[in-house]
Design a protein around this motif. Structure first.
Motif, short mmCIF file in Angstrom:
data_model
loop_
_atom_site.label_atom_id
_atom_site.label_comp_id
_atom_site.label_asym_id
_atom_site.label_seq_id
_atom_site.Cartn_x
_atom_site.Cartn_y
_atom_site.Cartn_z
N LEU A 19 -10.50 2.73 2.28
CA LEU A 19 -11.42 2.66 1.57
C LEU A 19 -11.91 1.16 1.33
CD1 LEU A 19 -11.28 5.52 -0.92
CD2 LEU A 19 -12.75 5.56 0.90
N ALA A 20 -10.75 0.47 0.91
CA ALA A 20 -11.28 -1.05 0.72
C ALA A 20 -11.36 -1.88 1.97
CB ALA A 20 -9.89 -1.67 -0.17
N ARG A 21 -10.97 -1.28 3.14
CA ARG A 21 -10.97 -1.97 4.49
C ARG A 21 -10.36 -3.30 4.22
NH1 ARG A 21 -17.18 -0.86 6.94
NH2 ARG A 21 -17.25 1.27 6.25
N ASN A 22 -9.09 -3.04 3.91
CA ASN A 22 -8.06 -4.11 3.50
C ASN A 22 -6.62 -4.04 4.12
OD1 ASN A 22 -6.37 -5.36 0.71
ND2 ASN A 22 -7.28 -6.70 2.17
N HIS A 23 -6.56 -4.75 5.24
CA HIS A 23 -5.16 -4.76 6.00
C HIS A 23 -4.97 -3.34 6.41
CE1 HIS A 23 -4.87 -9.06 4.70
NE2 HIS A 23 -4.86 -8.63 3.56
N VAL A 36 -0.84 -2.17 7.25
CA VAL A 36 -0.44 -0.85 6.49
C VAL A 36 -0.13 0.43 7.29
CG1 VAL A 36 -1.12 0.80 4.75
CG2 VAL A 36 -1.52 -1.44 4.17
N VAL A 37 -1.18 0.58 8.06
CA VAL A 37 -0.72 1.98 9.10
C VAL A 37 0.44 1.46 10.07
CG1 VAL A 37 -1.77 2.98 11.15
CG2 VAL A 37 -3.13 2.72 9.17
N LEU A 38 0.62 0.38 10.70
CA LEU A 38 1.65 0.07 11.48
C LEU A 38 3.18 0.21 10.71
CD1 LEU A 38 0.62 -3.11 13.49
CD2 LEU A 38 1.17 -0.66 14.48
N VAL A 39 2.97 -0.31 9.58
CA VAL A 39 4.19 -0.34 8.53
C VAL A 39 4.73 1.15 8.16
CG1 VAL A 39 5.47 -0.90 6.38
CG2 VAL A 39 4.02 -2.57 7.74
N CYS A 40 3.81 2.16 7.81
CA CYS A 40 4.02 3.48 7.79
C CYS A 40 4.38 4.07 8.97
CB CYS A 40 2.73 3.91 7.26
SG CYS A 40 2.36 3.66 5.56
N THR A 41 3.70 3.74 10.17
CA THR A 41 4.05 4.42 11.30
C THR A 41 5.79 4.05 11.74
OG1 THR A 41 1.80 4.48 12.12
CG2 THR A 41 3.50 4.74 13.64
N LEU A 42 5.95 2.72 11.68
CA LEU A 42 7.24 2.29 12.30
C LEU A 42 8.27 2.64 11.29
CD1 LEU A 42 6.23 -1.32 13.53
CD2 LEU A 42 6.68 0.68 14.73
N ALA A 43 7.90 3.03 10.03
CA ALA A 43 9.03 3.20 9.08
C ALA A 43 9.29 4.46 9.18
CB ALA A 43 8.51 3.06 7.68
N ASP A 44 8.26 5.57 9.49
CA ASP A 44 8.55 6.87 9.70
C ASP A 44 9.58 7.04 10.88
OD1 ASP A 44 7.43 7.83 7.49
OD2 ASP A 44 6.03 9.25 8.44
N ALA A 45 8.98 6.22 11.98
CA ALA A 45 9.76 6.09 13.24
C ALA A 45 11.12 6.15 13.30
CB ALA A 45 8.99 5.47 14.16
N SER A 105 -3.40 -9.42 -0.66
CA SER A 105 -3.01 -10.13 0.35
C SER A 105 -2.05 -9.19 1.34
CB SER A 105 -2.06 -11.22 -0.03
OG SER A 105 -0.67 -10.67 -0.60
N ARG A 106 -2.25 -9.47 2.52
CA ARG A 106 -1.20 -8.99 3.49
C ARG A 106 0.09 -8.70 3.08
NH1 ARG A 106 -2.72 -11.32 7.69
NH2 ARG A 106 -4.12 -10.09 8.66
N ARG A 107 0.76 -9.73 2.59
CA ARG A 107 2.15 -9.56 2.28
C ARG A 107 2.48 -8.55 0.93
NH1 ARG A 107 5.31 -15.17 0.67
NH2 ARG A 107 4.93 -15.30 3.06
N ALA A 108 1.36 -8.81 0.00
CA ALA A 108 1.35 -7.96 -1.11
C ALA A 108 1.21 -6.42 -0.58
CB ALA A 108 0.43 -8.22 -2.20
N ALA A 109 0.03 -6.08 0.42
CA ALA A 109 -0.05 -4.68 0.88
C ALA A 109 1.33 -4.13 1.57
CB ALA A 109 -1.17 -4.76 1.83
N ILE A 110 1.79 -5.13 2.35
CA ILE A 110 3.22 -4.59 3.19
C ILE A 110 4.20 -4.56 2.16
CG2 ILE A 110 4.91 -5.20 4.59
CD1 ILE A 110 2.72 -6.78 6.20
N GLY A 111 4.32 -5.24 1.12
CA GLY A 111 5.38 -4.86 0.06
C GLY A 111 5.20 -3.59 -0.70
#
Length: 204
Positions: free
Chosen positions: A31-35, A39-48, A106-112
């Motif tokens: 919704l915020a169109r922020n990174h 975020v999607v890549l991290v979620c997908t790779l973590a689940d994988a 920030s991207r780092r905060a979102a990934i964290g």
């Protein structure tokens, strides 16, 4: 192999499509169109990675280490409680609601944050590692187990992409501060409920 892959896809989608901490955060970033991509890549790779570990037999090892499960549960409960308070604070902070830019991180905060919501949530291990992993045991051939895991991974990727990028379709609704307030209160309630559920299951 096709049947095993289809079953893995169906089970994976059934487990992941639920209101939870990880999904709430992906929706919020969308919704915020922020990174969103990060975020999607991290979620997908973590689940994988978790699905692969479960199919490889890690679920049995986790079941035999209750103290590790308990530590993860307590850590996850604390993490979710803090995020719940932050979401509730945003809901009643006029500046945070009025400007979408105030929600950017920030991207780092979102990934964290997404890593914490993923790996500090014992339910993630229950669903991906233990449940999906144990159900893969019905397939005797390695190729079938691989297809099964691949199907579950594809389901995860499809869901997170749809959630993250589909959220922008709701953008017209969220031009109003009241909509953000409702979202924040909902996120706070979900996070708090999950935190309480984890504490209750920790058997303190």
């Amino acid at each position: 192999m096709l049947a095993a892959g289809a079953r893995g896809f169906a089970l994976g989608l059934g487990l992941i499509v639920a209101i939870g901490a990880q999904n709430a955060f992906v929706l919020e970033r969308g919704l915020a169109r922020n990174h969103v991509l990060a975020v999607v890549l991290v979620c997908t790779l973590a689940d994988a990675a978790l699905i692969a570990a479960g199919v490889a037999g890690l679920g049995t090892l986790i079941t035999g280490a209750p103290e590790i499960v308990r530590l993860v549960t307590l850590g996850g409960a604390a993490f979710l409680a803090v995020y719940s308070v932050l979401a509730l604070r945003r809901a009643f902070h006029p500046d945070a609601m009025a400007v979408r830019g105030a929600r950017l991180m920030s991207r780092r905060a979102a990934i964290g944050v997404v890593l914490g919501l993923t790996f500090l949530n014992p339910h993630v291990y229950l669903d991906t590692v233990m449940l999906l992993g144990s159900l893969s045991a019905r397939y005797g051939e390695a190729s079938e187990r691989t297809a099964y895991a691949g199907g579950a991974m594809i389901a995860s990727a499809v869901w997170f992409v749809a959630l993250g990028y589909g959220a922008r379709l709701l953008a017209p609704v969220f031009v109003r501060p009241a909509a953000w307030r409702i979202l924040d209160v909902s996120i706070a309630a979900v996070m708090a409920l999950l935190s309480i559920t984890l504490l209750m299951s920790a058997d303190l």
